[in-house]
Write an enzyme that holds these catalytic residues in place. Sequence first.
Site, PDB file in Angstrom:
ATOM      1  CG  ASN A   9      -1.748   1.224   1.373  1.00  0.00           C
ATOM      2  OD1 ASN A   9      -1.740   2.080   0.486  1.00  0.00           O
ATOM      3  ND2 ASN A   9      -2.469   1.337   2.474  1.00  0.00           N
ATOM      4  CE  LYS A  11      -0.275   3.001   4.799  1.00  0.00           C
ATOM      5  NZ  LYS A  11      -0.206   3.020   6.245  1.00  0.00           N
ATOM      6  CG  HIS A  95      -6.071   1.758   4.950  1.00  0.00           C
ATOM      7  ND1 HIS A  95      -5.612   2.654   5.880  1.00  0.00           N
ATOM      8  CD2 HIS A  95      -5.092   0.820   4.803  1.00  0.00           C
ATOM      9  CE1 HIS A  95      -4.403   2.273   6.285  1.00  0.00           C
ATOM     10  NE2 HIS A  95      -4.068   1.166   5.645  1.00  0.00           N
ATOM     11  CD  GLU A  97      -3.077   5.152   6.800  1.00  0.00           C
ATOM     12  OE1 GLU A  97      -3.022   5.260   5.556  1.00  0.00           O
ATOM     13  OE2 GLU A  97      -2.183   4.600   7.475  1.00  0.00           O
ATOM     14  CD  GLU A 167      -3.799  -2.682   6.981  1.00  0.00           C
ATOM     15  OE1 GLU A 167      -2.771  -2.987   6.367  1.00  0.00           O
ATOM     16  OE2 GLU A 167      -4.305  -1.535   6.933  1.00  0.00           O
ATOM     17  N   GLY A 173       2.149   1.832  11.028  1.00  0.00           N
ATOM     18  CA  GLY A 173       3.116   2.931  10.985  1.00  0.00           C
ATOM     19  C   GLY A 173       3.752   3.241  12.333  1.00  0.00           C
ATOM     20  CB  SER A 213       4.783  -2.343  12.079  1.00  0.00           C
ATOM     21  OG  SER A 213       4.405  -1.014  12.397  1.00  0.00           O
TER      22      SER A 213
HETATM   23  P1  13P Z   1       2.752   0.103   7.761  1.00  0.00           P
HETATM   24  O1  13P Z   1       3.265  -1.166   7.136  1.00  0.00           O
HETATM   25  O2  13P Z   1       3.539   1.317   7.331  1.00  0.00           O
HETATM   26  O3  13P Z   1       2.610  -0.040   9.244  1.00  0.00           O
HETATM   27  O4  13P Z   1       1.280   0.347   7.165  1.00  0.00           O
HETATM   28  C1  13P Z   1       0.372  -0.695   7.213  1.00  0.00           C
HETATM   29  C2  13P Z   1      -0.809  -0.344   6.394  1.00  0.00           C
HETATM   30  O5  13P Z   1      -1.567   0.545   6.719  1.00  0.00           O
HETATM   31  C3  13P Z   1      -1.013  -1.071   5.138  1.00  0.00           C
HETATM   32  O6  13P Z   1      -2.249  -0.789   4.595  1.00  0.00           O
END
Ligand code: 13P
Length: 249
Positions: A9, A11, A95, A97, A167, A173, A213
């Site tokens: 991803n 982002k 997601h 976010e 997740e 993150g 992570s």
């Molecule tokens: P990270 O791997 O940066 O923690 O992000 C995970 C994520 O949100 C994947 O969609």
Amino acid sequence: MRKPVMAGNWKMYKTAAQTGAAIGALAPLVAGASHVDVVVCAPFVNLPAAVEAARGTNIEIGGQDLFWLKEGAYTGEVSAPMLKAVECRWVIIGHSERRQYFGETDETAAKKTVAALDAGLKPIVCVGERLEQREAGSTDAVLAMQFAGGLAGLTADQFAQVTIAYEPVWAIGTGKTATPEIAAEAHRFLRSQIRGKFGDAAAEACRILYGGSVKPENIQALMAQPELDGALVGGASLDPPSFASIVNF
Ligand code: 13P
């Protein structure tokens, strides 16, 4: 046997040129990875560059969101047929976010999932609890509610095309990966929800990815859990050698 999915991803990172270059660098590093589906989900404007760079490779491209209607006066939105038209195969839905910053709910995730399926896209539907929910002991209740609101309304045929990503929000993150056992426990719970709604065969067939992570250093321990069918990787997927070592775990 469920074929694992390793999905990056990306982002809100990289320009179109950087996206093409990164996929170009990734392709030879994962060319031998026939044991997994390799997916990169890029920002909308970078999708044509991503698709071009991935052409003729085993990397498939996805979007990170969509709007549930096909077209109309919805300024700023992108529809499932539009993603399909630029040759996306996958799309991330719901997601955390999007839920945290853009008001997504289980209800919008459900509508988006149906729109993706109608267009022939493979949705990766995200669920997961926040830290305070885990600390309050309500992880299972949160996952049950997200499943009921986001996925349980699908038909069995629709559900068969869905990939789920677990997740835990506190692991995204933050460098705090869920332990393989914690992840597996949540996956088992989600699979029990699937079994209750769609039956044994659907539960056995559904791919549930872990995200939060994931790094080259922890992917082996995570994938040693038979419950984990791959990973949805943020930060560690941006660098081609790093993502390649996750894909080739
Ligand atoms: P990270 O791997 O940066 O923690 O992000 C995970 C994520 O949100 C994947 O969609």
